[in-house]
Scaffold this active site. Structure first.
Site, PDB file in Angstrom:
ATOM      1  N   ASP A 119       0.824  -1.208   0.000  1.00  0.00           N
ATOM      2  CA  ASP A 119       0.000   0.000   0.000  1.00  0.00           C
ATOM      3  C   ASP A 119       0.861   1.262   0.000  1.00  0.00           C
ATOM      4  OD1 ASP A 119      -2.200  -1.670   0.210  1.00  0.00           O
ATOM      5  OD2 ASP A 119      -2.220  -1.549   2.399  1.00  0.00           O
ATOM      6  N   TYR A 120       0.263   2.343  -0.455  1.00  0.00           N
ATOM      7  CA  TYR A 120       0.903   3.664  -0.472  1.00  0.00           C
ATOM      8  C   TYR A 120       1.443   4.026   0.909  1.00  0.00           C
ATOM      9  CZ  TYR A 120       1.200   8.779  -1.032  1.00  0.00           C
ATOM     10  OH  TYR A 120       1.616  10.084  -1.068  1.00  0.00           O
TER      11      TYR A 120
END
Length: 236
Positions: free
Chosen positions: A103-104
């Site tokens: 994920d970011y």
């Protein structure tokens, strides 16, 4: 047979779009003849492809281990202009792709390669490749909560495989622990924590199969050794 611009991109000549421009400019020869047709297909193992009077070689397989920081998208490009993991490996001519996702707002170990077959096999749930994460959670997570992870939780109507919990440490009003899963569903660890009733402050992948982040600083990468690639292929 593959489109000429795809072969050029994989060989590290340029992106596909830029390769199309190079073809249109008449700078590419296939078996001695200039090609300007966009849909032209070639056999990279048999056809001689020359760009600007230089023969391009068949794509060499690359395998790297990247320590991704938070704030990077795990894609090759982003329409919103956010930084991607490709920004961390700018000097590599060949286009590499992430084997799986982070994920970011997560960090840690990410495999990048142009070996599509290995990527598919490593990320397929049936292969059950272990992925280890270090989690820092808000609040004091009790044993009953951890037992929910180990028993499996229902996400999107399907129960997760049992997770392994270890190295639990309480730091004031926070809890740090390590968790091993092998399914890799979308934001799985964060969603499991939410179901258990606590929020994640930080999430870092610290292991993928037998690989770790040892010796790789955040934002840096290293090439996998031949022995490591062989072991990964045996897992897959």
């Amino acid at each position: 047979m593959e489109r000429l611009q795809k072969v050029m991109a994989h060989a590290g000549v340029a992106s596909r779009r830029k390769s199309e421009e190079i073809i249109a400019e008449g700078r590419v020869k296939v078996n001695g003849k200039v090609v300007t047709e966009m849909g032209f297909k070639v056999d990279p193992e048999k056809d001689e492809i020359i760009v600007d009077e230089e023969i391009i070689s068949e794509e060499k397989k690359r395998y790297i281990l990247l320590n991704k920081p938070e704030g990077y998208i795990t894609t090759v490009s982003d329409p919103e202009g956010r930084p991607t993991v490709m920004d961390l490996i700018p000097d590599l001519k060949q286009r590499l792709y992430p084997a799986g996702r982070l994920d970011y707002d997560s960090s840690g170990l990410l495999i990048m390669t142009n070996d599509g077959d290995l990527t598919y096999k490593l990320t397929h749930p049936k292969k059950e490749v272990d992925k280890k994460y270090k989690v820092l959670a808000q609040g004091e997570v009790c044993q009953e909560d951890f037992e929910k992870f180990e028993a499996g939780m229902v996400i999107d109507g399907q129960k997760t495989a049992p997770a392994e919990i270890s190295n639990i440490n309480y730091k004031g009003d926070k809890t740090e622990f390590e968790i091993v899963i092998h399914e890799g569903r979308n934001r799985q660890v964060r969603r499991m924590c939410r179901i258990a009733g606590f929020s994640v402050i930080s999430l870092q992948r610290i292991g993928f199969a037998f690989l770790t982040l040892d010796g790789v600083k955040e934002g840096d990468f290293r090439y996998l050794s031949d022995q490591e690639v062989v072991r990964l292929k045996k897992l897959a």
